[in-house]
Design an enzyme around this catalytic site. Structure first.
Site, PDB file in Angstrom:
ATOM      1  N   CYS A   1      36.189   5.958  10.618  1.00  0.00           N
ATOM      2  CA  CYS A   1      36.068   6.034  12.082  1.00  0.00           C
ATOM      3  C   CYS A   1      34.986   5.682  12.290  1.00  0.00           C
ATOM      4  O   CYS A   1      34.071   7.170  12.643  1.00  0.00           O
ATOM      5  CB  CYS A   1      37.095   6.745  12.890  1.00  0.00           C
ATOM      6  SG  CYS A   1      36.753   7.445  14.614  1.00  0.00           S
TER       7      CYS A   1
ATOM      8  N   CYS B   1      33.105   7.971  15.130  1.00  0.00           N
ATOM      9  CA  CYS B   1      33.123   9.367  15.645  1.00  0.00           C
ATOM     10  C   CYS B   1      32.423   9.951  13.899  1.00  0.00           C
ATOM     11  O   CYS B   1      31.284  10.340  14.151  1.00  0.00           O
ATOM     12  CB  CYS B   1      34.479   9.380  14.480  1.00  0.00           C
ATOM     13  SG  CYS B   1      36.061   9.070  14.887  1.00  0.00           S
ATOM     14  N   ASP B   2      32.031   8.861  13.233  1.00  0.00           N
ATOM     15  CA  ASP B   2      31.342   9.442  12.245  1.00  0.00           C
ATOM     16  C   ASP B   2      29.831   8.452  11.645  1.00  0.00           C
ATOM     17  O   ASP B   2      28.820   8.869  10.941  1.00  0.00           O
ATOM     18  CB  ASP B   2      31.611   9.188  10.948  1.00  0.00           C
ATOM     19  CG  ASP B   2      32.862   9.960  10.770  1.00  0.00           C
ATOM     20  OD1 ASP B   2      33.148  11.163  11.438  1.00  0.00           O
ATOM     21  OD2 ASP B   2      34.304  10.193   9.959  1.00  0.00           O
TER      22      ASP B   2
END
Ligand code: NAP
Length: 316
Positions: A135, A138-139
């Site tokens: 992701c 997200c990261d």
């Protein structure tokens, strides 16, 4: 627990589930939408959506999903945060077993989406969360001024690679062949981006690193020349396709009737499976085009068919 039999149980709170919830709540049906963590599904983890009609400017996926949710809530829909463990679908009254107990419903709309396929190479599990990610939204921010590799040749890999150039100093897209599945417009954007370098006809054989530093490099194999090489990277983002979220919750006796060989739910043009009162919408449906707009259309079709089915089966 409310023992009243639901008109519709919606399993999953992505764009499809939320749309079914909106239409059902607005039609004053007795509905529950079951969601495990937070509503929005895969779309909420998408940075930019620029092809959802009605938004002339690009919209952030989470923002769009929050609008879907707020609109459904306006008509009284409230997501029920219980993990669905299994579905019992063949009787007229369907049973939804969750972590909190058993709910009953006259119809079920399955909108459980998909999850990321893993690459299944050494180091992938070991460094998950320590450099290996599925992701970018997200990261991505963890890789500011660092070098990352993105694996895959579909829309997800190329779009996420473009997103990652906001943070990373360099993004390699590693794909196992020359031909890309990603849309031409996306490929053109990636090719113009100076931070992106394509490595084709190449597979990742191993993700390596240390306990302290996390991922430090990947070992590559060129499939044409058979040449092996080492590429220094701080992160590896894997986007090699999706798998349907069905195997955990669909029982074997139902699976035979409603799943295809790959585990996706087969439907007719009304999104109805081979079991009366059971529908599938969005990415979990076989042959879905996997777009927010498609999930929305599927949801409206399924909900309206379910409404008719309930009327004929239980009220006439
Ligand atoms: P995808 O289109 O299935 O692409 C997966 C990619 O991973 C393919 O290029 C495939 O290679 C590669 N791959 C699969 N297994 C591999 C392995 N073991 N090792 C190395 N490479 C492997 O998946 P996706 O990109 O996640 O997209 C899924 C669907 O969502 C598609 O229909 C896509 O159009 C849609 N989507 C749309 C948008 C949008 O903005 N419209 C954004 C994201 C996704 P091969 O090509 O060689 O098979």
């Amino acid at each position: 627990m409310d023992k009243k039999i639901l008109d519709v149980a919606i399993i999953g709170g992505g764009p499809g589930g939320l749309t079914a919830g909106l239409y059902g709540s607005r039609a004053l049906m007795n509905i529950k939408l079951f969601e495990q963590l937070g509503v929005g599904g895969e779309a909420a983890r998408t940075d930019v959506i620029e092809n959802y009609p009605g938004f002339e400017q690009p919209v952030n996926g989470m923002e769009l999903m929050m609008k879907f949710n707020a609109q459904a809530e306006r008509f009284g829909l409230e997501a029920t945060y219980e993990e669905v463990l299994s579905l019992d679908l063949q009787d007229d009254i369907k049973k939804i077993e969750t972590t909190e107990g058993v709910h009953e419903a006259k119809s079920v709309i399955i909108a459980t989406g998909t999850h990321h396929r893993t690459l299944d190479v050494p180091g992938e599990k070991e460094y998950a969360g320590q450099g290996v990610s599925y992701c970018a939204t997200c990261d991505g921010a963890f890789f500011r001024n660092q070098v990352v590799a993105v694996i895959g040749g579909g829309d997800s890999s190329v779009k996420e690679a473009i997103y990652l150039t906001r943070f990373a100093s360099k993004v390699y897209i590693i794909h196992r062949r020359k031909g890309f599945r990603a849309e031409k417009i996306t490929m053109d954007m990636a090719r113009k981006n100076e931070k992106i370098e394509f490595i084709v006809d190449t597979v990742v054989e191993e993700i390596s690193g240390t306990q302290q530093a996390g991922v430090t490099h990947v070992n590559l194999l060129n499939k044409l020349t058979k040449e092996k090489s080492k590429l220094d990277v701080n992160g590896v983002f894997i986007f090699v396709g999706m798998l349907p979220n069905t195997s955990e919750i669909i029982k074997e006796k139902d699976a035979k009737l409603i799943l295809d060989e790959a585990g996706y739910l087969k439907t007719d043009i009304n999104m109805k499976t081979a079991i009366d009162g059971v529908y599938a919408i969005g990415d979990v449906r076989a042959h879905s085009k996997r777009q927010v707009a498609v999930a929305v259309g599927d949801a409206v079709t399924a909900l309206m068919d379910a409404e008719q089915y309930i009327e004929q089966k239980f009220h006439s």
